[in-house]
Design a protein around this motif. Structure first.
Motif, PDB file in Angstrom:
ATOM      1  N   GLU A 251       0.694  -0.972  -0.103  1.00 31.96           N
ATOM      2  CA  GLU A 251       0.022   0.141  -0.095  1.00 31.96           C
ATOM      3  C   GLU A 251       1.056   1.276   0.103  1.00 31.96           C
ATOM      4  OE1 GLU A 251      -3.280  -0.260  -0.540  1.00 31.96           O
ATOM      5  OE2 GLU A 251      -2.880  -2.190  -0.326  1.00 31.96           O
TER       6      GLU A 251
ATOM      7  N   ARG B 282       3.391   4.315  -1.905  1.00 32.01           N
ATOM      8  CA  ARG B 282       3.134   5.106  -3.095  1.00 32.01           C
ATOM      9  C   ARG B 282       4.715   5.023  -3.613  1.00 32.01           C
ATOM     10  NH1 ARG B 282      -1.812   6.894  -5.131  1.00 32.01           N
ATOM     11  NH2 ARG B 282      -2.978   6.710  -3.770  1.00 32.01           N
TER      12      ARG B 282
ATOM     13  N   ALA C 104       1.442   6.326  -7.540  1.00 32.67           N
ATOM     14  CA  ALA C 104       0.502   4.853  -7.088  1.00 32.67           C
ATOM     15  C   ALA C 104       0.870   3.846  -6.066  1.00 32.67           C
ATOM     16  CB  ALA C 104       0.233   4.209  -8.411  1.00 32.67           C
ATOM     17  N   THR C 105       0.180   2.917  -6.081  1.00 37.21           N
ATOM     18  CA  THR C 105       0.861   1.879  -4.774  1.00 37.21           C
ATOM     19  C   THR C 105       1.704   0.712  -5.483  1.00 37.21           C
ATOM     20  OG1 THR C 105      -1.454   0.854  -4.893  1.00 37.21           O
ATOM     21  CG2 THR C 105      -1.503   2.706  -3.123  1.00 37.21           C
TER      22      THR C 105
ATOM     23  N   ARG D  27       0.672  -2.386  -5.165  1.00 40.97           N
ATOM     24  CA  ARG D  27       0.820  -2.671  -5.912  1.00 40.97           C
ATOM     25  C   ARG D  27       0.015  -2.594  -6.758  1.00 40.97           C
ATOM     26  NH1 ARG D  27      -3.676  -6.110  -2.281  1.00 40.97           N
ATOM     27  NH2 ARG D  27      -2.615  -5.127  -0.831  1.00 40.97           N
ATOM     28  N   GLU D  28      -0.304  -1.542  -7.188  1.00 44.45           N
ATOM     29  CA  GLU D  28      -0.819  -0.974  -8.543  1.00 44.45           C
ATOM     30  C   GLU D  28       0.118  -0.991 -10.132  1.00 44.45           C
ATOM     31  OE1 GLU D  28      -4.453   2.450  -6.905  1.00 44.45           O
ATOM     32  OE2 GLU D  28      -2.469   3.004  -7.592  1.00 44.45           O
TER      33      GLU D  28
ATOM     34  N   ALA E 172       0.472  -4.843 -10.534  1.00 42.07           N
ATOM     35  CA  ALA E 172      -0.442  -5.144 -11.732  1.00 42.07           C
ATOM     36  C   ALA E 172      -0.164  -4.571 -12.393  1.00 42.07           C
ATOM     37  CB  ALA E 172      -1.838  -4.348 -11.061  1.00 42.07           C
ATOM     38  N   ALA E 173       0.340  -3.487 -12.987  1.00 37.76           N
ATOM     39  CA  ALA E 173       0.224  -2.899 -13.969  1.00 37.76           C
ATOM     40  C   ALA E 173       1.006  -3.579 -15.385  1.00 37.76           C
ATOM     41  CB  ALA E 173       0.125  -1.876 -14.382  1.00 37.76           C
TER      42      ALA E 173
END
Length: 128
Positions: free
Chosen positions: A53, A55, A60-61, A63-64, A67-68
């Protein structure tokens, strides 16, 4: 019979007249809902967020970002082994999904049902 316990601070604070005697305003100890603080609270330091979580570059985190990155690797694998017509159709599908999410997200909640009804009608007309 109805019994009123005037020792109860809630009942004592709500009672205006009891057996012909005016009991309003209540005494000072009953009027105080929360006792005043005598100690000064220390500033609370929030705990650090979990690893996924946090940044990255304040955008973005983690995790994001992961995922990307996974999505980019999967898209690269599909692009490397799939035929060209499939890639065109996949591109249209992804763009339509992104446009649909963007449009539906900005609609007031009261308009979601009519919007979905019109979308279903257009889809049905497109199939015909």
């Amino acid at each position: 019979t109805l019994t009123i316990d005037l020792d109860d601070p809630v009942l004592r604070g709500m009672t205006c007249v009891h057996r012909g005697i005016v009991t309003w305003p209540p005494s000072e100890d009953v009027s105080l809902a929360v006792p005043p603080r005598t100690d000064s609270p220390l500033p609370q330091v929030p705990p650090p967020p979990p690893l996924l979580e946090r940044r990255v570059a304040n955008l973005a985190t983690l995790r994001e970002v992961l995922a990307a990155a996974c999505a980019a690797v999967a898209a690269g694998l599909v692009a490397g082994f799939a035929p060209a017509p499939f890639l065109e159709q996949l591109l249209y599908f992804v763009l339509a999904g992104a446009l649909g999410v963007h449009l539906v997200r900005d609609v007031d909640p009261a308009l979601h049902a009519p919007l979905l009804a019109v979308g279903s009608g257009l889809s049905g007309a497109g199939v015909l």
